[in-house]
Design a protein around this motif. Structure first.
Motif, mmCIF file in Angstrom:
data_model
loop_
_atom_site.group_PDB
_atom_site.id
_atom_site.type_symbol
_atom_site.label_atom_id
_atom_site.label_comp_id
_atom_site.label_asym_id
_atom_site.label_seq_id
_atom_site.Cartn_x
_atom_site.Cartn_y
_atom_site.Cartn_z
ATOM 1 N N GLU A 57 0.297 4.179 -2.727
ATOM 2 C CA GLU A 57 -0.091 5.536 -2.320
ATOM 3 C C GLU A 57 0.902 6.578 -2.807
ATOM 4 O O GLU A 57 0.520 7.660 -3.271
ATOM 5 C CB GLU A 57 -0.235 5.602 -0.794
ATOM 6 N N ILE B 55 0.423 7.057 -6.530
ATOM 7 C CA ILE B 55 -0.801 7.805 -6.823
ATOM 8 C C ILE B 55 -0.590 9.302 -6.543
ATOM 9 O O ILE B 55 -0.993 10.163 -7.326
ATOM 10 C CB ILE B 55 -1.981 7.245 -6.001
ATOM 11 N N GLN B 56 0.101 9.579 -5.445
ATOM 12 C CA GLN B 56 0.406 10.971 -5.108
ATOM 13 C C GLN B 56 1.252 11.618 -6.216
ATOM 14 O O GLN B 56 0.979 12.738 -6.637
ATOM 15 C CB GLN B 56 1.167 11.006 -3.785
ATOM 16 N N LEU C 69 -8.302 1.105 -2.660
ATOM 17 C CA LEU C 69 -7.232 0.731 -3.593
ATOM 18 C C LEU C 69 -7.438 -0.665 -4.178
ATOM 19 O O LEU C 69 -7.126 -0.923 -5.333
ATOM 20 C CB LEU C 69 -5.872 0.790 -2.880
ATOM 21 N N ILE D 146 0.807 -1.223 0.000
ATOM 22 C CA ILE D 146 0.000 0.000 0.000
ATOM 23 C C ILE D 146 0.842 1.276 0.000
ATOM 24 O O ILE D 146 0.551 2.210 -0.774
ATOM 25 C CB ILE D 146 -1.002 -0.027 1.181
ATOM 26 N N PRO D 147 1.900 1.382 0.819
ATOM 27 C CA PRO D 147 2.683 2.635 0.780
ATOM 28 C C PRO D 147 3.232 2.943 -0.616
ATOM 29 O O PRO D 147 3.254 4.089 -1.049
ATOM 30 C CB PRO D 147 3.830 2.351 1.768
#
Lengths: 408, 408
Positions: free
Chosen positions: A300, A303-304, A355, A296-297
């Motif tokens: 994320e 996506i950022q 997600l 997930i990190p």
């Protein structure tokens, strides 16, 4: 006590301790040795567990119903029920309303209000989550503690403090404490290796039991989650549950039996290399590990970066969709050999829905179907857990119910 | 009969019918229902199997020894042994030589000469292999039948004719017939799908049982092989056995329990896609299937082409070595997620030694170690079976021993 009673009880033993139960299995290796002698009190405990399981699953019924359902004699059932009432685990619920002639039967049930369960989920990298639950695994009270980067003994201290607060928050006697830890955990509750918490060969079960005076069961978080999905989430008995968070790990049930592996490391798929065309660098130093693709990190952060970089929202949405599709495809590539080897028909994902649900899950199942035999896996299902973020806490409740009610 | 006796027997039941035994496992799903009532005659059969297993594993011993080893009472043991002697399965071997005072004990043992086992291996694409074996799984007589391209009913006719010839070749009463078939076989001995033989939903168990009048057990060839490796080949109880021949299939034991999968297709890894960089076209129409990389006909054809093409022997040897290395690497790529997910510590290969042993096996194990967590799988072992080409026939013997002696 009849022959059938002991036999019936034994399946309970096998269920709760699959690894130990399985060690005597299979004929006719010359190394095969009969298992240790089973003493009468063990048989009694198995029968007691059988009565509890029957009531737990079906709810209020008469002693005669229990006898019929379990195959135990009425005398044995009455005897066990008296003991369970004395222990505060079973309660009489009044007489059955109905039209049958004769003396109405007294209904008995698990006293679902008499005890509570404490569960701890240590798998989130930012917080330890704790809950007080009832015997149905419903969460009555939550306490979260920020981890604040603690590792090693300071992290153990946070577990002990959280346990103490949960015990204070409980309003009934505590049946047991279930702890779901990341990493490799053996059946004795020793955390052999949980790198993110800096734990190695940590006797977590003993430490918490000593501090709390309660029965404690420790298991890996993905193994806890798969028990919850099976127990509360209406899952089949052949099931792989994949948890995607800071890392990636799986829990496996085959024929209803939890698989722990020869070193208690079953389901540790996060550092399996995916594909043969390279990939992102992993924190472990290798490239193209499953975690490097789907943790997930990483998603994320990407996506950022896409949002910061894209000229308009539509472009950003398309690129994010492709990112999630690629991650799902990589998950499918990693899981396809496991699906084929185990002939799995059901995979459940656990992690952030925003997600995982959608493009990622869709790409995973498509990839799995494309990379295995359509004849068998065309009907493969993949879905998100219905238990949400509480799946690990509820799995901790299943561990306690199994350990404390399933087998003494 | 004491409580412990029935309990002990029940582990035998679980061992031989893992799928059925496991269906009642795990607490506390609401769908959990106690298993069907176990009748006294079942308990008796379990205890009988326990006595047979003890004697099978340990050899000649006294009735008192059996009682001690099994936890059954002396009265029960004497009773069961009398029945087993009457059935011709157990025999008295004379009195123990020794120094103990008092009446010397009569030794009893499985009468290993009294019965024979018939095994059939239908997994070779050119021949059906048959054998008459003793109760130790040693091959006494072999009969092979050329398949000559037969499929469908003509192939069934060849099975029936081979069975008849094996029965004629046997010199003792036949305990049972074990048949290892390619493809997907359920626990009732129905071959759901064996494409190479053109079989679909073929009731092979019933057909051979009707024709022979003998007890018949049918299983997939890789599942038979893994039982042989566990029973005769000194393998651990967590084991994947990979058979490489015309196709590729695996047999899995976890905690000593054979894994069959939700559609009896566990181990069907031949058409799992390997890698993400393309690969050879497979007969199934997809590309880069494991079979397309490592099946023996493909390797043999490539080796022949290299030999025809190479200018000198050294060049040919180098290119063949690289071919086998590539095949081994692909096998490792396919198996790595399975090793990680199941935490396997041992893989055994079965197939032509001249191709598998050496570069191929070496590349497989190196790839497995590189593509999984070194922490767990650095000590992974991979070896060829010590049972050679007879592994499937001997697995058929294990099936019969399990089915006929392990549980009635």
């Amino acid at each position: 006590m009849t022959a059938s009673e002991v036999q019936r009880g034994s399946s309970t033993l096998d269920a709760a301790h699959p690894n130990t139960a399985q060690t005597t299995a299979y004929l006719p290796g010359r190394r095969l040795r009969p298992s240790a002698k089973v003493l009468p009190e063990h048989a009694r405990n198995h029968n007691r567990a059988l009565v509890l399981q029957t009531l737990y699953g079906a709810g209020a019924m008469s002693r005669a119903d229990v006898s019929r359902e379990t195959g135990l004699t009425r005398v044995t059932v009455s005897d066990l029920v008296a003991e369970l009432i004395a222990d505060g685990l079973v309660v009489e619920r009044g007489q059955r309303e109905g039209v049958r002639p004769g003396k109405p039967a007294m209904l008995i049930d698990i006293d679902r209000e008499a005890h509570q369960i404490i569960g701890l989920d240590l798998s989130d990298y930012s917080d330890f989550h704790g809950a007080v639950m009832n015997l149905d695994g419903e969460i009555l009270e939550r306490i979260d503690v920020a981890l604040e980067g603690a590792t090693g003994e300071p992290a153990v201290a946070k577990v002990l403090a959280l346990t103490e607060r949960l015990l204070q928050a409980s309003t009934r006697p505590v049946l047991g404490i279930g702890i779901a830890s990341p990493g490799v955990v053996d059946l004795a509750g020793i955390v052999h290796s949980a790198p993110n918490l800096g734990w190695h060969d940590l006797e977590l079960q003993r430490r918490v039991a000593d501090a709390s005076g309660c029965p404690v069961i420790v298991s890996n978080d993905a193994n806890a989650a798969v028990l919850a999905e099976h127990g509360f989430g209406h899952a089949e008995s052949d099931l792989m549950l994949v948890r995607i968070g800071h890392g990636v790990g799986a829990g496996l049930l085959l024929g209803g039996i939890a698989i722990y592996g020869s070193r208690f490391a079953a389901g540790e798929i996060g550092h399996v290399t995916v594909g043969t065309d390279g990939g992102p660098l992993c924190a472990c130093g290798k490239t193209a590990c499953l975690e490097a693709w789907v943790a997930i990190p990483r998603l994320e952060a990407e996506i950022q970066a896409i949002r910061a970089d894209a000229t308009d929202d539509d472009t950003a949405a398309l690129r994010i969709d492709q990112l999630l599709r690629d991650a799902g495809e990589r998950l499918g590539i990693a899981l396809a050999p496991v699906v084929g080897a185990l002939d799995l028909s059901q995979i459940v994902l656990s992690g952030p829905e925003e997600l995982l649900d959608g493009a990622l899950a869709q790409a995973t199942v498509e990839t799995l179907r494309n990379r295995t035999m359509a004849e068998f896996h065309g009907d493969l299902t993949l879905r998100l857990t219905t238990l949400g973020q509480d799946i690990v806490l509820r799995g901790a409740a299943v561990m306690v119910l199994s350990g404390q009610l399933g087998v003494s």
